[in-house]
Scaffold this motif. Structure first.
Motif, PDB file in Angstrom:
ATOM      1  N   ASN A   1      42.039  40.858  38.453  1.00 10.73           N
ATOM      2  CA  ASN A   1      40.729  40.215  38.278  1.00 10.73           C
ATOM      3  C   ASN A   1      40.793  39.091  37.246  1.00 10.73           C
ATOM      4  O   ASN A   1      40.204  38.023  37.438  1.00 10.73           O
ATOM      5  N   TYR A   2      41.513  39.333  36.168  1.00 16.07           N
ATOM      6  CA  TYR A   2      41.638  38.307  35.142  1.00 16.07           C
ATOM      7  C   TYR A   2      42.412  37.104  35.664  1.00 16.07           C
ATOM      8  O   TYR A   2      42.048  35.947  35.390  1.00 16.07           O
ATOM      9  N   ALA A   3      43.481  37.371  36.407  1.00 18.30           N
ATOM     10  CA  ALA A   3      44.255  36.274  36.980  1.00 18.30           C
ATOM     11  C   ALA A   3      43.403  35.479  37.971  1.00 18.30           C
ATOM     12  O   ALA A   3      43.455  34.243  37.996  1.00 18.30           O
ATOM     13  N   LEU A   4      42.613  36.197  38.769  1.00 22.26           N
ATOM     14  CA  LEU A   4      41.730  35.530  39.739  1.00 22.26           C
ATOM     15  C   LEU A   4      40.738  34.625  39.030  1.00 22.26           C
ATOM     16  O   LEU A   4      40.532  33.468  39.437  1.00 22.26           O
ATOM     17  N   LEU A   5      40.123  35.128  37.954  1.00 24.10           N
ATOM     18  CA  LEU A   5      39.141  34.331  37.220  1.00 24.10           C
ATOM     19  C   LEU A   5      39.806  33.127  36.564  1.00 24.10           C
ATOM     20  O   LEU A   5      39.306  31.993  36.668  1.00 24.10           O
ATOM     21  N   PHE A   6      40.939  33.352  35.921  1.00 30.87           N
ATOM     22  CA  PHE A   6      41.591  32.253  35.200  1.00 30.87           C
ATOM     23  C   PHE A   6      42.020  31.143  36.151  1.00 30.87           C
ATOM     24  O   PHE A   6      41.673  29.968  35.948  1.00 30.87           O
ATOM     25  N   PHE A   7      42.766  31.504  37.181  1.00 26.79           N
ATOM     26  CA  PHE A   7      43.280  30.467  38.076  1.00 26.79           C
ATOM     27  C   PHE A   7      42.176  29.877  38.949  1.00 26.79           C
ATOM     28  O   PHE A   7      42.232  28.696  39.313  1.00 26.79           O
ATOM     29  N   GLY A   8      41.158  30.682  39.265  1.00 27.46           N
ATOM     30  CA  GLY A   8      40.014  30.143  39.991  1.00 27.46           C
ATOM     31  C   GLY A   8      39.274  29.104  39.168  1.00 27.46           C
ATOM     32  O   GLY A   8      38.934  28.019  39.669  1.00 27.46           O
ATOM     33  N   CYS A   9      39.026  29.420  37.892  1.00 24.68           N
ATOM     34  CA  CYS A   9      38.356  28.463  36.995  1.00 24.68           C
ATOM     35  C   CYS A   9      39.216  27.227  36.772  1.00 24.68           C
ATOM     36  O   CYS A   9      38.720  26.089  36.773  1.00 24.68           O
ATOM     37  N   LEU A  10      40.511  27.442  36.581  1.00 26.97           N
ATOM     38  CA  LEU A  10      41.413  26.313  36.327  1.00 26.97           C
ATOM     39  C   LEU A  10      41.417  25.354  37.515  1.00 26.97           C
ATOM     40  O   LEU A  10      41.292  24.134  37.343  1.00 26.97           O
TER      41      LEU A  10
ATOM     42  N   ALA B   1      38.984  27.668  31.199  1.00 29.29           N
ATOM     43  CA  ALA B   1      39.363  28.890  31.901  1.00 29.29           C
ATOM     44  C   ALA B   1      39.575  30.048  30.925  1.00 29.29           C
ATOM     45  O   ALA B   1      39.199  31.203  31.214  1.00 29.29           O
ATOM     46  N   ILE B   2      40.151  29.759  29.765  1.00 28.98           N
ATOM     47  CA  ILE B   2      40.336  30.817  28.749  1.00 28.98           C
ATOM     48  C   ILE B   2      38.988  31.271  28.197  1.00 28.98           C
ATOM     49  O   ILE B   2      38.783  32.460  27.920  1.00 28.98           O
ATOM     50  N   ILE B   3      38.064  30.327  28.035  1.00 29.21           N
ATOM     51  CA  ILE B   3      36.710  30.696  27.588  1.00 29.21           C
ATOM     52  C   ILE B   3      36.089  31.667  28.580  1.00 29.21           C
ATOM     53  O   ILE B   3      35.463  32.669  28.192  1.00 29.21           O
ATOM     54  N   ALA B   4      36.240  31.398  29.876  1.00 33.99           N
ATOM     55  CA  ALA B   4      35.694  32.295  30.896  1.00 33.99           C
ATOM     56  C   ALA B   4      36.290  33.696  30.762  1.00 33.99           C
ATOM     57  O   ALA B   4      35.568  34.698  30.881  1.00 33.99           O
TER      58      ALA B   4
END
Length: 504
Positions: free
Chosen positions: A27-36, A113-116
């Motif tokens: 989930n964290y990887a999905l959020l980070f790379f999705g935001c990026l 992305a890190i903020i998210a």
């Protein structure tokens, strides 16, 4: 105050099995790379905006050229406006992607992305504020808070900008989060303590003393948290020494190299000066206009925080009726940032962006019952932003005169060339043309432009098209000229420019 008031809903001491850990990691990887990916879309198709983006981008390039990572320079002159952390991030990006527009903007997307991720993790540890959802964990709060922040208009703009603001938001957010964790614990925890002061230090290295706003949040919270041990858990003296020690690793060499100028200009002009006067016409210098602009950010937030700002009036009414200590902490941090920038005379809409993670957490806690509204807003906002990034950004690229002149003339540019500019002397000229040449931009006027071009050696000058025939009534046959029309965003006016080039 009892520990239960601010204790997270999730029990962090509960053992986490491997399957759950893998799910959380995914989930964290999905959020980070999705935001990026969301933030970088379009960053390569629109030139850098004058004036701040080219200044940051070029100063980072000159760091590499000089091998000096302590004191930034722009166009061979000291640039003491900001500390160096954002430049360091751009330097790292240049090492990977080369010195181009995309690489200059990439660090801001990473920071966003890190903020998210930080908002997701912090929000997951918070209790929901809605009675009907009281038994549900905070995971939904964390996800929605991260989405709300990511899809806010001001985030969309600044996460694609080659400036320092997203890094400031990151460190202010982690400091606020660490401060919250320290408050809600009964005993001192060195990890959160270190993160708090480490974030304050990195925030200062990003944009100066404004990064210390979380200290005011904690000072204000002492009126609400009746805990005599609170000061002991924060260990302020020890923490401030740690923070100042980290800052001094850069600050002392910078002050020595500049003979104290970094402090005089960076703090004196760009902190005190922005507070007492409107810099670059951003704000009010008269008392009457200053008073009129006091509510500036409380009005512009409805645009900056769009589309979620639609719910700010109802959120305000709800918090007025009922406000727990988590709300109080988030509200206090938000209010302090808004008040600080309201009192400062220099005003720009993005200055209050460090409060948006706190606003996002507040809204997510109280809007968890309105899932359909949140989903509709998220889909609509993401769709509009992607259309703008994919289609609108390339369409307006032709209105950036510096980039257009560079593209027209780049095959004739040589490293040994010198260049000057008349009237249009924006930083974008330095950024684009110095990607091919090693010389510096020389500010000129109509009278000195001809003398500049008569000097020995290959060179070129950029000047308004309307004065070309006056300055150069008889262009030599071997010289080249290139013309373009565009818009000077920094001054808000149309421009018609011509580049006159002497090949040797």
């Amino acid at each position: 105050m009892s520990d239960a008031i601010l204790t997270p809903h999730v029990n962090i001491s509960t053992p986490i099995n491997r399957e759950h850990a893998r799910k959380v990691g995914a989930n964290y990887a999905l959020l980070f790379f999705g935001c990026l990916l969301f933030h970088v879309v379009g960053t390569w198709s629109i030139p850098l905006f004058d004036r701040d983006e080219p200044r940051f981008a070029e100063a980072s390039r000159e760091m590499i050229e000089r091998g000096d990572y302590i004191v930034p320079h722009f166009n061979n002159q000291l640039r003491l406006d900001k500390p160096p952390l954002a430049y360091w991030a751009q330097v790292a990006s240049y090492r990977i992607f080369g010195e181009n527009d995309f690489a200059a903007r990439f660090p801001s997307a990473v920071a966003a992305a890190i903020i998210a991720l930080s908002i997701l993790t912090w929000g997951t540890r918070l209790r929901t504020a809605t009675a009907s959802q009281a038994q549900i964990g905070g995971e939904a709060v964390g996800w929605w808070a991260a989405i709300i922040f990511t899809l806010s208009l001001q985030t969309f703009i600044n996460a694609k900008a080659a400036v320092a603001d997203m890094w400031l938001v990151l460190f202010v957010t982690t400091a606020h989060w660490a401060g919250y964790e320290i408050i809600q614990r009964a005993a001192w925890n060195w990890k959160w303590w270190f993160l708090f002061y480490f974030s304050l230090a990195l925030g200062f290295l990003t944009k100066g003393p404004i990064a210390w706003a979380p200290l005011l949040t904690l000072a204000a919270m002492k009126f609400f948290v009746r805990d005599v041990e609170l000061a002991k858990r924060f260990k302020f003296v020890r923490g401030m020494l740690l923070m100042l020690g980290i800052v001094a690793l850069w600050g002392v060499p910078a002050l020595i190299q500049t003979h104290g100028e970094f402090f005089r200009i960076g703090i004196g002009r760009h902190v005190v000066g922005r507070s007492l006067g409107a810099m670059e016409s951003h704000g009010a210098n008269s008392l009457g206009f200053y008073l009129l602009l006091l509510p500036f950010y409380f009005v512009t937030v409805f645009v900056s925080f769009f589309p979620w700002s639609i719910k700010l009036p109802s959120l305000t009414r709800k918090l007025w009726r009922s406000c727990d200590m988590i709300d109080t902490y988030l509200l206090t941090g938000t209010a302090i940032i808004f008040v600080i920038f309201s009192l400062i005379k220099t005003k720009l809409p993005h200055y209050t962006l460090p409060a948006f993670p706190l606003l996002s957490l507040l809204l997510a806690r109280h809007m968890i019952d309105h899932a359909q509204f949140l989903k509709r807003c998220a889909v609509a906002a993401a769709s509009i932003y992607l259309v703008v990034a994919f289609f609108a950004a390339p369409a307006v690229a032709r209105f950036f005169p510096a980039a257009q002149l560079y593209r027209q003339s780049r095959e004739y540019l040589r490293p040994e060339m010198e260049f000057g500019a008349v009237d249009f002397q924006e930083p974008s000229l330095v950024w684009y043309f110095r990607s091919r040449i090693k010389g510096w931009m020389t500010p000129l006027n109509s009278a000195s432009a001809a003398q500049f071009m008569e000097k020995n050696g290959a060179r070129f000058v950029i000047l308004p098209t309307t004065v070309v025939t006056k300055v150069f009534p008889n262009l030599p046959a071997t010289w080249k000229s290139f013309s373009t029309r565009g818009f000077n965003i920094a001054k808000g006016k149309d421009v018609d420019l011509t580049l006159v080039l002497k090949p040797d």
